[in-house]
Design a protein around this motif. Sequence first.
Motif, PDB file in Angstrom:
ATOM      1  N   GLU A   1       0.624  -1.071  -0.016  1.00 12.97           N
ATOM      2  CA  GLU A   1       0.044  -0.247  -0.011  1.00 12.97           C
ATOM      3  C   GLU A   1       0.854   1.209  -0.084  1.00 12.97           C
ATOM      4  O   GLU A   1       0.547   2.457   0.013  1.00 12.97           O
ATOM      5  CB  GLU A   1      -1.080   0.072   1.248  1.00 12.97           C
ATOM      6  N   LEU A   2       2.218   1.146   0.056  1.00 10.20           N
ATOM      7  CA  LEU A   2       3.219   2.137   0.184  1.00 10.20           C
ATOM      8  C   LEU A   2       3.505   2.423  -1.138  1.00 10.20           C
ATOM      9  O   LEU A   2       4.212   1.680  -1.823  1.00 10.20           O
ATOM     10  CB  LEU A   2       4.175   1.985   0.947  1.00 10.20           C
ATOM     11  N   SER A   3       3.512   3.671  -1.700  1.00 15.06           N
ATOM     12  CA  SER A   3       4.125   4.082  -2.935  1.00 15.06           C
ATOM     13  C   SER A   3       5.470   4.234  -2.808  1.00 15.06           C
ATOM     14  O   SER A   3       6.198   4.194  -1.980  1.00 15.06           O
ATOM     15  CB  SER A   3       3.594   5.490  -3.390  1.00 15.06           C
TER      16      SER A   3
ATOM     17  N   GLU B   1       2.687  21.211   8.601  1.00 20.43           N
ATOM     18  CA  GLU B   1       1.870  20.178   7.704  1.00 20.43           C
ATOM     19  C   GLU B   1       1.894  18.643   8.595  1.00 20.43           C
ATOM     20  O   GLU B   1       1.326  17.932   8.522  1.00 20.43           O
ATOM     21  CB  GLU B   1       2.116  20.285   6.609  1.00 20.43           C
ATOM     22  N   CYS B   2       3.338  18.634   9.012  1.00 18.30           N
ATOM     23  CA  CYS B   2       3.622  17.321   9.249  1.00 18.30           C
ATOM     24  C   CYS B   2       3.475  17.069  10.767  1.00 18.30           C
ATOM     25  O   CYS B   2       3.927  16.096  11.360  1.00 18.30           O
ATOM     26  CB  CYS B   2       5.067  16.761   9.219  1.00 18.30           C
TER      27      CYS B   2
ATOM     28  N   TRP C   1      14.564  -0.050   9.445  1.00 14.59           N
ATOM     29  CA  TRP C   1      13.880   0.474   8.487  1.00 14.59           C
ATOM     30  C   TRP C   1      12.563  -0.158   8.146  1.00 14.59           C
ATOM     31  O   TRP C   1      11.360   0.334   7.496  1.00 14.59           O
ATOM     32  CB  TRP C   1      14.567  -0.257   7.003  1.00 14.59           C
ATOM     33  N   ASP C   2      12.134  -1.711   8.687  1.00 16.05           N
ATOM     34  CA  ASP C   2      10.870  -2.067   8.882  1.00 16.05           C
ATOM     35  C   ASP C   2       9.898  -1.366   9.725  1.00 16.05           C
ATOM     36  O   ASP C   2       8.751  -0.939   9.253  1.00 16.05           O
ATOM     37  CB  ASP C   2      11.118  -3.615   9.553  1.00 16.05           C
ATOM     38  N   VAL C   3      10.389  -0.481  10.681  1.00 14.83           N
ATOM     39  CA  VAL C   3       9.421   0.283  11.493  1.00 14.83           C
ATOM     40  C   VAL C   3       8.970   1.328  10.594  1.00 14.83           C
ATOM     41  O   VAL C   3       7.887   1.821  10.642  1.00 14.83           O
ATOM     42  CB  VAL C   3      10.406   0.544  12.973  1.00 14.83           C
ATOM     43  N   VAL C   4      10.133   2.198  10.135  1.00  8.30           N
ATOM     44  CA  VAL C   4       9.576   3.300   9.354  1.00  8.30           C
ATOM     45  C   VAL C   4       8.683   3.063   7.998  1.00  8.30           C
ATOM     46  O   VAL C   4       7.836   3.781   7.839  1.00  8.30           O
ATOM     47  CB  VAL C   4      10.981   4.043   9.035  1.00  8.30           C
ATOM     48  N   LEU C   5       8.930   1.880   7.449  1.00  5.87           N
ATOM     49  CA  LEU C   5       8.027   1.765   6.454  1.00  5.87           C
ATOM     50  C   LEU C   5       6.660   1.469   6.910  1.00  5.87           C
ATOM     51  O   LEU C   5       5.686   1.739   6.067  1.00  5.87           O
ATOM     52  CB  LEU C   5       8.574   0.438   5.714  1.00  5.87           C
ATOM     53  N   LYS C   6       6.586   0.685   8.013  1.00  3.25           N
ATOM     54  CA  LYS C   6       5.165   0.601   8.378  1.00  3.25           C
ATOM     55  C   LYS C   6       4.507   1.587   9.051  1.00  3.25           C
ATOM     56  O   LYS C   6       3.393   1.761   8.663  1.00  3.25           O
ATOM     57  CB  LYS C   6       5.127  -0.511   9.737  1.00  3.25           C
TER      58      LYS C   6
ATOM     59  N   ALA D   1       1.171   3.134   7.303  1.00  4.64           N
ATOM     60  CA  ALA D   1       0.032   3.352   8.401  1.00  4.64           C
ATOM     61  C   ALA D   1      -0.453   5.060   8.391  1.00  4.64           C
ATOM     62  O   ALA D   1      -1.224   5.370   9.133  1.00  4.64           O
ATOM     63  CB  ALA D   1       0.123   2.927   9.725  1.00  4.64           C
ATOM     64  N   ASP D   2       0.327   5.721   7.636  1.00  2.89           N
ATOM     65  CA  ASP D   2       0.073   7.145   7.632  1.00  2.89           C
ATOM     66  C   ASP D   2       0.307   7.965   8.822  1.00  2.89           C
ATOM     67  O   ASP D   2      -0.145   8.981   9.222  1.00  2.89           O
ATOM     68  CB  ASP D   2      -1.262   7.572   7.042  1.00  2.89           C
ATOM     69  N   ARG D   3       1.319   7.263   9.507  1.00  4.86           N
ATOM     70  CA  ARG D   3       1.680   8.080  10.822  1.00  4.86           C
ATOM     71  C   ARG D   3       2.971   8.643  10.792  1.00  4.86           C
ATOM     72  O   ARG D   3       3.469   9.477  11.601  1.00  4.86           O
ATOM     73  CB  ARG D   3       1.942   6.806  11.953  1.00  4.86           C
ATOM     74  N   LEU D   4       3.850   8.485   9.585  1.00  2.59           N
ATOM     75  CA  LEU D   4       4.901   9.214   9.430  1.00  2.59           C
ATOM     76  C   LEU D   4       4.558   9.857   8.109  1.00  2.59           C
ATOM     77  O   LEU D   4       4.543   8.893   6.992  1.00  2.59           O
ATOM     78  CB  LEU D   4       5.998   8.141   9.502  1.00  2.59           C
ATOM     79  N   LYS D   5       4.750  10.866   8.202  1.00  6.44           N
ATOM     80  CA  LYS D   5       4.425  11.494   6.706  1.00  6.44           C
ATOM     81  C   LYS D   5       5.689  12.189   5.838  1.00  6.44           C
ATOM     82  O   LYS D   5       6.444  12.813   6.325  1.00  6.44           O
ATOM     83  CB  LYS D   5       3.424  12.933   7.066  1.00  6.44           C
TER      84      LYS D   5
END
Length: 329
Positions: free
Chosen positions: A108-110, A177-178, A280-285, A289-293
């Motif tokens: 789901e991540l571009s 914005e972030c 890496w795994d954490v930030v991708l998740k 989840a749209d929690r890190l913009k």
Amino acid sequence: MKEPVRVVWPDRCEVGLEEFQLREPDEGEVVIETEYSLISPGTELAFLKALPNTSQRFPQYPGYNNIGRVVKLGRGVELSEGDRVVSPAGHASMVKVPATEALEVPSELSSEEAVYFNMAAIALQGVRKAQVELGEAVLVMGQGLIGNLALQLARLSGGFPVIGADLVDKRLEISRECGADLAVNPQYEDLKSRLREVIGRESVDLVVDATGVPEVVGDCLGLIGYRGRVVLLASTRGETQGVNFYRDVHRKGVTIIGAHNSVRPKGESTRAYWTASDDWDVVLKLMAADRLKVEPLTTDVLGFREAPRAYDRLDCALEKHLGVLLDWM
């Protein structure tokens, strides 16, 4: 089939492209056809310009934020051809890396978002080392890519309020914005006065330096409170003059944390010190989840043949350019 192409710095302040040969993958390796690579503005410009505390050796082959598709597999690799993966590889049309450094991207991540994985992980390791507690006031000096991401991650870790400072108004707009609770330009506003308005005092519990400017380290020490922490996240390019360690550190019981990305465990994550692949795994998740913009950070997407212009934009017009992606497709 054409030879792969990569960005090269032949000499100081020179950017070019060159063809190169890429050998077949050995056991445990994968070859990736690049979709996008992301320029790390602070570090790459510092090395390109041969600033203090850089290697000052040329030629150099820059980059460490890469996303693409697996096209060849060495023996013993569990990935499949066609898998979309991120890796800390450079700016090149094809790259070869150990499979342990190629991480699958959530569907789901571009790709334009996922390519920020390593910048986010670098920011995360600095925030982890600070061990933020819920309700601590956090000030991040510098709102470039690393500073913005550190601010967001400090907020996710419980920092409140989270405050960003920068000399570029456009960066401060993006920080708001972030999720920044306060964004201040010290050229026009007195930072201590604004802190007093927002948190009732002129100091904070944690300051993160994300500027790499030696003089700012002294400012950080002046803004930290009793028993606070200062995280040196950006690599400073020179020496900080005029620091009174008795007044600024010793008497206040300040902890100074060096947070270079290389200071990580190699095998297993421990409290406050996670491996690169785990981060890496954490930030991708978090992105998925749209929690890190990260989408608001992208200001430019340029074809790879425009690489020289990409570096020039970052160097000459900070007020307009922040996240610059090279498109290799």
